[in-house]
Design a protein around this motif. Sequence first.
Motif, PDB file in Angstrom:
ATOM      1  N   GLN A 239      49.463  18.224  76.632  1.00  0.00           N
ATOM      2  CA  GLN A 239      48.365  17.511  76.703  1.00  0.00           C
ATOM      3  C   GLN A 239      46.996  18.033  76.649  1.00  0.00           C
ATOM      4  OE1 GLN A 239      49.450  14.882  79.898  1.00  0.00           O
ATOM      5  NE2 GLN A 239      51.392  14.262  79.176  1.00  0.00           N
ATOM      6  N   ALA A 240      46.962  18.898  77.533  1.00  0.00           N
ATOM      7  CA  ALA A 240      45.574  19.867  77.879  1.00  0.00           C
ATOM      8  C   ALA A 240      45.293  20.474  76.347  1.00  0.00           C
ATOM      9  CB  ALA A 240      45.685  20.935  78.999  1.00  0.00           C
ATOM     10  N   ALA A 241      46.218  20.923  75.840  1.00  0.00           N
ATOM     11  CA  ALA A 241      45.700  21.538  74.417  1.00  0.00           C
ATOM     12  C   ALA A 241      45.508  20.641  73.274  1.00  0.00           C
ATOM     13  CB  ALA A 241      47.115  22.244  73.880  1.00  0.00           C
ATOM     14  N   GLY A 242      45.969  19.308  73.524  1.00  0.00           N
ATOM     15  CA  GLY A 242      45.547  18.312  72.723  1.00  0.00           C
ATOM     16  C   GLY A 242      44.077  17.851  73.018  1.00  0.00           C
ATOM     17  N   ARG A 243      43.749  17.703  74.142  1.00  0.00           N
ATOM     18  CA  ARG A 243      42.398  17.326  74.618  1.00  0.00           C
ATOM     19  C   ARG A 243      41.458  18.429  74.462  1.00  0.00           C
ATOM     20  NH1 ARG A 243      45.130  15.901  79.371  1.00  0.00           N
ATOM     21  NH2 ARG A 243      44.401  17.616  80.592  1.00  0.00           N
ATOM     22  N   ALA A 244      41.659  19.622  74.505  1.00  0.00           N
ATOM     23  CA  ALA A 244      40.865  20.750  73.978  1.00  0.00           C
ATOM     24  C   ALA A 244      40.345  20.916  72.352  1.00  0.00           C
ATOM     25  CB  ALA A 244      41.506  22.152  74.758  1.00  0.00           C
ATOM     26  N   ALA A 245      41.740  20.603  71.659  1.00  0.00           N
ATOM     27  CA  ALA A 245      41.727  20.482  70.201  1.00  0.00           C
ATOM     28  C   ALA A 245      40.715  19.460  69.977  1.00  0.00           C
ATOM     29  CB  ALA A 245      42.935  20.298  69.703  1.00  0.00           C
TER      30      ALA A 245
END
Length: 523
Positions: A239-245
């Motif tokens: 989820q954090a990687a998705g938000r960062a992307a």
Amino acid sequence: MTLDRVAARTPDGHTLFSDLSLAFGRERTGVVGRNGAGKTTLLRLIAGRSAPGDGSIARHGRIGWLDQRGDPESGETVADTLGVASGRAIVARVLAGEGSPDDLAEADWTLEERIGAVLDEVGLGNLDPARLTGTLSGGEQTRLRLAALLLARPDLLVLDEPTNHLDRAGRALVAGVVERWKGGAVVVSHDRSLLRRMDRIVELSSLGAATYGGGYDLYAERKAAERAAAEHGLDVAEQAAGRAARESQRAVEKKARRDKAGRAFAARKSEPKILLGAMAERAENSGARENRLAERRAEATQAALMEARERVERIRALEIPLPTTGLAAGRTVLALEDAAWDAPDGRRVVGPVSLRLTGPERVAVTGPNGAGKTTLLRLMTGESAPSAGRVERPAQAALLDQETALLRPDETLIEAYRRINPEATANAAHAALARFLFRNAAAQRVVGTLSGGERLRAGLACVMTGARPPQLLILDEPTNHLDLDSIAAVEAALAAWDGALVVVSHDDDFLTAIGVERTVALA
């Protein structure tokens, strides 16, 4: 016994573990880990039978090593194995009136009583000390060597798979001995009943050793919690990687809009060039800062995501995908009517046995070592013809023994698959093996280099994915050479499979997990 920053390596230089620091005292320690993690190597280091690659080991007591194998041609007697031949000879000379003064001083008049007590404790009471050790069964020899350790009374017992190849009664005897032992014990085992008697569990891996207080059940609970936490951590990281992307993409789009607006403003030429230059420089610096910040966040979240995935991979249980059989609930897959088999000398080895399997039933075959369990399985598969009675095999069946003997040690997995499934193309063989986690170059591995768990997985791949997968799977001690992770994977696969099962096993946990409904007990 203490190990300080110890490392162990294989002869070809592969590191099994490093920086390992452990201490062993007057408690029972079970050592677990995947095959190849270095469990037996650790025991050999503890017992002083191997030297560490790095680090130091301090021993402050006597170590008792359970030697699993003896030379059947050595002429060793039971008394020799127990280490009491010399002591018994001294007593015999004194009683015969032939003893020297030294014999009189050294004679141990409690020796026979102590020998009888330890033999009784391991279930070998009344065993003749003059009998050749090589004439005993493998399980009896293991128990005899354990009795020798009890006589010697070392400070620390070191036991490597002490219940392997033992029947249910033998396993219970060994577990009871370990539970009653007053000194320290270090035990490598995948026998969950034995591991429940431990005071702590040490899990060995390439990352080192993790210690869990309590026996097997507490260890299993902790491992389940760790798996759940790792899966949750992976969800959070994804989820954090998705938000960062998304933030990075928004930063790029924001800069593009700002640049477009700046070009439009400059095109009107209504402001001095020096002001336009300053504005452009500020916009460029601001955009660059935002981009760098977004990139750093994206890199950090990707690193966290990779770490979370690695953590999950390290502890995720192996999965074995067994194909469906479509076996109808009312179909008879095997029938024995008073089936028996006699040895060439006329001795009745097994039978008469009557049994009918209908649909996806699960049947366990139990009995002491030597009761004829493996012979009965050969009757079921047609490998042996009955000496009396009848065997019907209306459904396709496959037998996997504890050595997975259908695989030849000198062939590659691809060669084994295509030998067993001659209609399969090379591509089909690669695809089938890949489903069982032998991907790409792993399919070219030589069978003789595989661990016990890998051999069973390869055997299942070869017999379960061909043109005619069996509806009846017959397993002879399938867990004997498996680590705990592999046992759990096999249990999950068989529990979910829709075919019929006949299993010889002394592992009650395994039989419960795969849903055994009936038991055929051989005397």
